[in-house]
Write a protein that holds these residues in place. Structure first.
Motif, mmCIF file in Angstrom:
data_model
loop_
_atom_site.group_PDB
_atom_site.id
_atom_site.type_symbol
_atom_site.label_atom_id
_atom_site.label_comp_id
_atom_site.label_asym_id
_atom_site.label_seq_id
_atom_site.Cartn_x
_atom_site.Cartn_y
_atom_site.Cartn_z
ATOM 1 N N ASN A 37 9.066 7.201 39.300
ATOM 2 C CA ASN A 37 10.042 7.882 38.457
ATOM 3 C C ASN A 37 9.727 7.597 36.992
ATOM 4 O O ASN A 37 9.783 6.432 36.556
ATOM 5 C CB ASN A 37 11.460 7.402 38.789
ATOM 6 C CG ASN A 37 11.846 7.690 40.227
ATOM 7 O OD1 ASN A 37 12.366 8.747 40.540
ATOM 8 N ND2 ASN A 37 11.573 6.741 41.123
ATOM 9 N N SER A 79 12.517 12.109 34.826
ATOM 10 C CA SER A 79 13.973 12.133 34.654
ATOM 11 C C SER A 79 14.304 12.078 33.175
ATOM 12 O O SER A 79 13.967 11.102 32.499
ATOM 13 C CB SER A 79 14.624 10.944 35.382
ATOM 14 O OG SER A 79 14.347 10.981 36.762
ATOM 15 N N LEU A 136 22.123 9.602 34.748
ATOM 16 C CA LEU A 136 21.034 8.999 35.520
ATOM 17 C C LEU A 136 21.565 8.193 36.687
ATOM 18 O O LEU A 136 21.056 8.292 37.812
ATOM 19 C CB LEU A 136 20.188 8.112 34.602
ATOM 20 C CG LEU A 136 19.047 7.343 35.280
ATOM 21 C CD1 LEU A 136 18.007 8.304 35.825
ATOM 22 C CD2 LEU A 136 18.401 6.361 34.294
#
Length: 678
Positions: A214, A635, A642
């Motif tokens: 990520n 992201s 988040l």
């Protein structure tokens, strides 16, 4: 629809309670005497219908209140597409960029604080049984192990800006190693950074199908910076009370020009210069300062500018050792040569020491700018070995041949060992020097303009040099018969100059020629080999030690609220210091033996300038990189979103909060029905 705690669903049987109450709730009627009931029949039927409706609504609200209360405890959710794969204990590695560039400001404040907030949100999204690695550019030993949720949050709080900077491939490799040691099947990595271009060596990152990646990029509001890039001296040798030029390079990393940047030179605590400079966009500009070092031979300084918000590169610290005098050692095979003595004793900048071959103190050889081997009768194996060590540390050697060929044997053996030409036959010929190499450092700045009919030295007798294909070097002065008169060669790190005649007037008139004095004085300054003015913190650096005592086993470095012991290494008669431990502050540091408070040298230590370039990993390249990996995504959410996003990915879409609110709503409806509908 699935439930986190499905066992609570057995409590739905409680719905039967309001139903039973509704069915067996018989109203007790009170008898009232009334004269005539004809007019009450219609009213009684109407009230009975309203009461029945009210009872049904109350029953329904009670059933729904109990239903949603039970569901709230059971915690219903809609599973995400990959939620089944994420069940069980998970190992999570979170990298938080704490390099200097994270001092910049973004949409959520200082980038480092924003990164720490996102890291906390990630940790809080996972369960109490999950394991975490918290990693920064510092690569601390404790960051190699995984810890629980509480320790992870504590470590995040302790993260501070650091001068260290590690490439992305090394970071991901460190994360992979830690997660593999954890032994869990579910491995998840997070990278929180501004992703400067210099750290993004994505070509060295291998696809790890065993873990998901990520990428969480942070963007600064302004990506501009001005830095003091480097400094250098125009001359490799600095002498006290002699003017020297220092140059500083100012680099502009912005997309617009920067005007009137004030550049200040501080030397030994005093301002020695101030200049304004203008730098075009993404360009650099050099600034020159001329100053005269005075006082102590240990000199320290800094070049500084003012620039915000990135300030770590606004100062560059440096140090150098000025020479009060040049040390020249003359090793005589016979009597001392008066011409050598006169040329160096006439200039107070030189310190001449003359010794015979049998009286040499080998411990002082390393401190000489020039060693003259003057007409040796024989070279012992010990002297030969020491001369080779001297050349290995960058020394300069002048060889003057003996006047008798019978003394050439050991000298030629030494010359063969260092791959220089041997002295051959002694030739008695009337010849002259016809040319010299004015491009060599030995004659640089000696002549403003070389005369066309220059009077060169005359030679009556000389040694012919025996050249071969393996011979090193070149001719500095050539005779008119194409034979070398002065030969120069680089040997190891040192420099050797060979004369083909002794300094005797019956061989040549060189000792009395106008070229002799500048030639010898230039040789006396030693081989040009300037030591670095500064070193970079965080990089492995070998620093030459200037101390003279061979008994200095422990050397310490101190200054700027720090003190540490340095590793030492003896090589070719020189001591080198190994600086490995990173320092928290840039500046000039002192170096001395352990029990001494007087520094024998100074060293400038600065932060790595890699962080000065604020250019980031282009989004298109980032997208292309992520698209080429099997389990990776980017992201860009803010901190609050988040955490919800990660929670939904782990557990699906949760509805228990809605169930609590609906329970309260139906309880309220029941109360209103009972209170307001009579």
């Amino acid at each position: 629809m699935q439930f986190v705690y499905p066992s609570f669903l057995f409590a739905l049987t409680a719905i039967a309670i309001p139903i039973i109450i509704h069915l067996f709730h018989f109203r007790r009627y009170k008898k009232i005497l009334f004269s005539d009931l004809r007019f009450l029949k219609q009213v009684q039927e109407q009230n009975k219908s309203k009461q029945k409706l009210k009872d049904l609504l109350v029953l329904l609200s009670r059933i729904l209140a109990i239903l949603f209360l039970v569901l709230a405890f059971a915690q219903p959710y809609l599973p995400a597409a990959n939620s089944l794969a994420l069940k069980g204990t998970k190992s999570i590695s979170i990298f938080i960029d704490n390099s200097f560039s994270m001092n910049n400001e973004g949409s959520e404040g200082i980038l480092l604080e924003s990164a720490k907030n996102k890291a906390r949100a990630i940790v809080n999204s996972y369960g109490a049984d999950d394991q975490f690695q918290i990693l920064t550019h510092d690569f601390e030993g404790r960051h190699q192990r995984l810890v629980n949720k509480t320790d992870a949050l504590t470590w995040i709080d302790e993260i501070k800006i650091s001068p260290s900077s590690v490439s992305l491939s090394k970071i991901t490799q460190r994360q992979k190693q830690a997660l593999e040691k954890a032994g869990t099947d579910l491995r998840i990595t997070y990278l929180i950074s501004d992703f400067q271009q210099h750290m993004c060596d994505v070509g060295n990152i291998l696809n790890d199908s065993g873990s998901s990646l990520n990428i969480i990029p942070l963007t600064a509001n302004e990506q501009h910076n001005i830095a003091v890039d480097s400094v250098w001296l125009t001359s490799p040798v600095v002498q006290l009370n002699t003017a020297i030029t220092l140059k500083a390079r100012i680099r502009n990393y912005a997309n617009q020009s920067a005007e009137n940047i004030a550049v200040t030179l501080i030397l030994n605590g005093q301002q020695k210069g101030l200049q304004n400079v203008t730098c075009d966009a993404n360009e650099s500009e050099d600034v020159s300062f001329i100053f005269t070092p005075t006082g102590n031979v240990l000199q320290q300084g800094e070049i500084s500018i003012l620039d915000h918000p990135i300030t770590f590169d606004d100062r560059l610290y440096f140090s150098f050792t000025a020479i009060s005098s040049y040390n020249v050692l003359c090793i005589n095979g016979a009597e001392p040569n008066t011409y050598i003595q006169k040329v160096f004793e006439s200039d107070p900048s030189y310190k001449l020491t003359q010794v015979s071959q049998s009286q040499i103190n080998y411990s002082v050889l390393a401190n000489q700018q020039l060693i003259i081997v003057n007409e040796p009768q024989t070279l012992s194996s010990g002297l030969t070995l020491e001369l080779k060590k001297y050349l290995a540390i960058g020394g300069q050697l002048l060889i003057i041949p003996p006047s008798t060929t019978t003394s050439l044997s050991s000298l030629n053996t030494f010359l063969s060992d260092v791959q220089l030409p041997n002295y051959g036959l002694s030739l008695k010929q009337q010849v002259k020097v016809s040319s010299l190499n004015t491009q060599d450092a030995l004659f640089k700045n000696v002549f403003q303009k070389l005369p066309q009919n220059m009077d060169f030295p005359s030679i009556n007798q000389y040694y012919a040099l025996q050249l071969s294909n393996t011979t090193k070097g070149r001719t500095l002065m050539e005779l008119n018969n194409a034979q070398p008169f002065i030969w120069q060669a680089v040997s190891s790190k040192g420099n050797i100059v060979m004369l083909t005649t002794p300094l005797q007037t019956n061989w040549s008139n060189l000792p009395q020629h106008a070229l002799y004095v500048p030639l010898m004085l230039k040789l006396g300054t030693g081989k040009p080999q300037a030591e670095p003015l500064y070193y970079t913190i965080g990089q492995s650096n070998w620093i030459p030690y200037h101390g003279t005592s061979t008994s200095d086993k422990i050397i310490r470095l101190w200054g700027n609220d720090a003190e540490l012991a340095l590793q030492t290494n003896q090589r070719n008669g020189k001591t080198n210091l190994y600086l490995e431990q990173p320092l928290a502050k840039a500046g000039v540091y002192n170096i001395a033996p352990q029990n001494s408070q007087t520094p024998v040298q100074l060293v400038g230590l600065n932060f790595n300038r890699n962080e000065s370039d604020m250019r980031i990993w282009p989004p298109k390249q980032m997208d292309a990189f992520v698209g080429g990996l099997s389990r990776a995504k980017i992201s860009n959410e803010n901190t609050a979103v988040l955490q919800n996003t990660i929670s939904n990915e782990l557990n699906g879409t949760s509805f228990w909060r809605y169930c609590v609110w609906l329970t309260l709503v139906f309880v309220l409806i029941e109360i209103l029905l009972l209170r307001l509908l009579k």
